[in-house]
Design a protein around this motif. Structure first.
Motif, mmCIF file in Angstrom:
data_model
loop_
_atom_site.group_PDB
_atom_site.id
_atom_site.type_symbol
_atom_site.label_atom_id
_atom_site.label_comp_id
_atom_site.label_asym_id
_atom_site.label_seq_id
_atom_site.Cartn_x
_atom_site.Cartn_y
_atom_site.Cartn_z
ATOM 1 N N UNK A 29 38.362 43.200 50.577
ATOM 2 C CA UNK A 29 37.194 43.201 51.741
ATOM 3 C C UNK A 29 37.685 41.722 52.611
ATOM 4 N N UNK A 30 37.831 42.029 53.897
ATOM 5 C CA UNK A 30 37.934 40.992 54.707
ATOM 6 C C UNK A 30 36.607 39.796 54.891
ATOM 7 N N UNK A 31 35.485 40.431 54.233
ATOM 8 C CA UNK A 31 34.206 39.843 54.301
ATOM 9 C C UNK A 31 33.987 38.907 53.013
ATOM 10 N N UNK A 32 34.957 39.118 51.996
ATOM 11 C CA UNK A 32 34.633 38.462 50.607
ATOM 12 C C UNK A 32 35.159 36.960 50.924
ATOM 13 N N UNK A 33 33.948 36.353 50.349
ATOM 14 C CA UNK A 33 34.445 34.593 50.345
ATOM 15 C C UNK A 33 33.224 33.942 50.175
ATOM 16 N N UNK A 52 46.016 38.990 39.867
ATOM 17 C CA UNK A 52 46.977 39.935 40.642
ATOM 18 C C UNK A 52 46.595 39.999 42.149
ATOM 19 N N UNK A 53 47.496 40.159 43.072
ATOM 20 C CA UNK A 53 47.084 39.751 44.402
ATOM 21 C C UNK A 53 47.250 38.137 44.718
ATOM 22 N N UNK A 54 46.483 38.048 45.863
ATOM 23 C CA UNK A 54 46.333 36.602 46.208
ATOM 24 C C UNK A 54 45.082 36.202 47.067
ATOM 25 N N UNK A 85 42.465 36.641 52.064
ATOM 26 C CA UNK A 85 43.210 36.744 53.268
ATOM 27 C C UNK A 85 43.425 38.021 53.717
ATOM 28 N N UNK A 86 42.954 38.390 55.010
ATOM 29 C CA UNK A 86 43.332 39.713 55.606
ATOM 30 C C UNK A 86 44.848 40.191 55.661
ATOM 31 N N UNK A 87 45.603 39.022 55.751
ATOM 32 C CA UNK A 87 47.016 39.499 56.066
ATOM 33 C C UNK A 87 47.655 39.890 54.849
ATOM 34 N N UNK A 88 47.208 39.761 53.805
ATOM 35 C CA UNK A 88 47.794 40.588 52.327
ATOM 36 C C UNK A 88 47.537 41.913 52.209
ATOM 37 N N UNK A 89 48.249 42.608 51.544
ATOM 38 C CA UNK A 89 48.298 43.915 51.420
ATOM 39 C C UNK A 89 47.683 44.569 50.165
ATOM 40 N N UNK A 90 47.902 43.715 49.162
ATOM 41 C CA UNK A 90 47.366 43.879 47.872
ATOM 42 C C UNK A 90 46.020 43.481 47.524
ATOM 43 N N UNK A 91 45.127 44.073 47.022
ATOM 44 C CA UNK A 91 43.747 43.431 46.592
ATOM 45 C C UNK A 91 43.943 42.321 45.666
ATOM 46 N N UNK A 92 43.091 41.605 45.577
ATOM 47 C CA UNK A 92 42.882 40.318 44.960
ATOM 48 C C UNK A 92 41.950 40.733 43.869
#
Length: 288
Positions: A29-33, A52-54, A85-92
Motif C-alpha cells: 500500500x502506498x499509504x503504509x508508513x 522480502x521486498x523493500x 516506496x511506491x516505485x517498488x513492484x514487490x510487496x514489503x
C-alpha cells in the motif's frame, strides 16, 4: 506459522520491559508508513526487519533502503519516517515488535550507541531466533503472561548488542569457552598460562579472551584465580592443612601472593577467614 499482529494492554504500570505488540505482515500500500513525530504511542521503541521486498527509512536527514536482512530500531518520538516506496513492484514483507516500559528507552539508547539504528541480521542470528520464539509463543501458544513475555523480550533485546552472532557460531564459541572452563577446573593445582588454556582449546589467547568477554565472563586467567580461591575457601574450612599448604595446592606458589589475592576477593587473609567462622560460616563461596 502464519502472518498476524498481536497487541497487549496492561492494567497497571509495571517496572520492567514490556511487549506492547508484535507482528509479521506484508504490504504494497502506498499509504503504509509511520512518522516518529506524529504517532501517539510515545514512550515506545520499535524493531522492524525486512524478510522480502523493500522499504525505506528516513532518519536524521538520511534515507536508508530496507532490503532483506536489514532491520531498523527507532524510538517514539524521534526524527524518523518509514514507509513502503511506491516505485517498488514487490510487496514489503517484514516482522516487527513494539516495546515499552522503564527499561525500553535505556536499553534502546545503548543498543543504538553500540550498533546504530540500521543493522544487518543473518537468517541464523540469535536476534531473529529470539524474535521467532516470541512470535510463536504469542501466535500459536497464545502466551499472554506479561512476566514470561518480558523474559523473552529481554533476551531478544540483549541479543541486539551482538547482532552478527549466528546460532552456529554462538554454539561453537560457547563450546570453546566450556572447554576452557573445564581445563581450568582440572588444573587448579598446576601452573597454567593463558597460552596453555588457549592451546588446549585450539585457539589463540587473544581470541579466547574475546570469547570470555562475549560470554560476560572475566578473562581466562581471572576465571582461573577465582576458581582457585573458591577451592581454597573450602579447604580452609574442611581440612586442617596450613594456609601455606592450601595456597600451594590451589596453584599459588608464593604464600604472600596467595594471601594478597585471597584478601583482594574476600577482605581477609586466609588465616583470618579461617577463624571468622561465626561471622562467615560458609564452607563454599562462589566468586562470579
Amino acid at each position: 506459522m502464519e502472518q498476524g499482529a498481536f497487541a497487549f494492554r496492561y492494567t497497571e504500570a509495571l517496572p520492567y520491559l514490556l511487549l506492547d505488540s508484535i507482528g509479521w505482515q506484508s504490504t504494497d500500500s502506498p499509504y503504509y508508513g509511520n512518522n516518529g513525530h506524529t504517532r501517539t504511542d510515545n514512550g515506545h521503541v520499535i524493531f522492524q526487519y525486512t524478510l522480502s521486498g523493500e522499504g525505506r527509512l528516513e532518519l536524521d536527514g538520511q534515507t536508508y533502503r530496507l532490503t532483506p536482512g536489514k532491520a531498523f530500531i527507532v524510538k517514539i518520538p524521534s526524527d524518523h519516517r518509514y514507509y513502503y516506496p511506491v516505485e517498488t513492484e514487490e510487496p514489503w514483507e517484514f516482522i516487527w515488535l513494539n516495546a515499552k516500559g522503564e527499561d525500553a528507552f535505556r536499553m534502546w539508547d545503548r543498543i543504538i550507541e553500540h550498533g546504530g539504528e540500521v543493522i544487518a541480521l543473518r537468517d541464523r542470528s540469535l536476534s531473529l531466533s529470539s524474535f521467532w520464539d516470541m512470535y510463536k509463543a504469542v501466535s500459536e501458544e497464545k502466551l499472554s503472561d506479561c512476566a514470561e513475555l518480558s523474559v523473552m523480550l529481554y533476551r531478544f533485546m540483549l541479543s541486539l548488542f551482538t547482532p552478527d552472532e549466528g546460532l552456529n557460531t554462538q554454539a561453537e564459541n560457547s563450546s570453546i569457552v566450556e572447554k576452557a572452563k573445564l581445563y581450568i577446573k582440572e588444573n587448579l593445582t598446576t601452573p597454567v598460562t593463558l597460552e596453555d588454556i588457549a592451546a588446549y582449546c585450539g585457539v589463540s589467547g587473544a581470541y579466547l579472551c574475546r570469547l570470555f568477554q562475549r560470554n560476560k565472563l572475566s578473562s581466562p586467567l581471572e576465571y582461573l584465580r577465582r576458581r582457585r580461591i573458591e577451592a581454597a575457601v573450602t579447604m580452609l574450612r574442611t581440612t586442617e592443612m596450613s594456609a601455606q599448604d592450601i595456597g600451594k595446592q590451589c596453584g599459588f606458589e608464593s604464600p604472600s601472593y596467595f594471601s594478597k589475592i585471597f584478601k583482594a576477593y574476600l577482605g581477609f587473609s586466609p588465616r583470618e577467614y579461617r577463624v571468622q567462622r561465626v561471622n562467615y560460616p560458609f564452607d563454599t563461596i562462589y566468586l562470579d
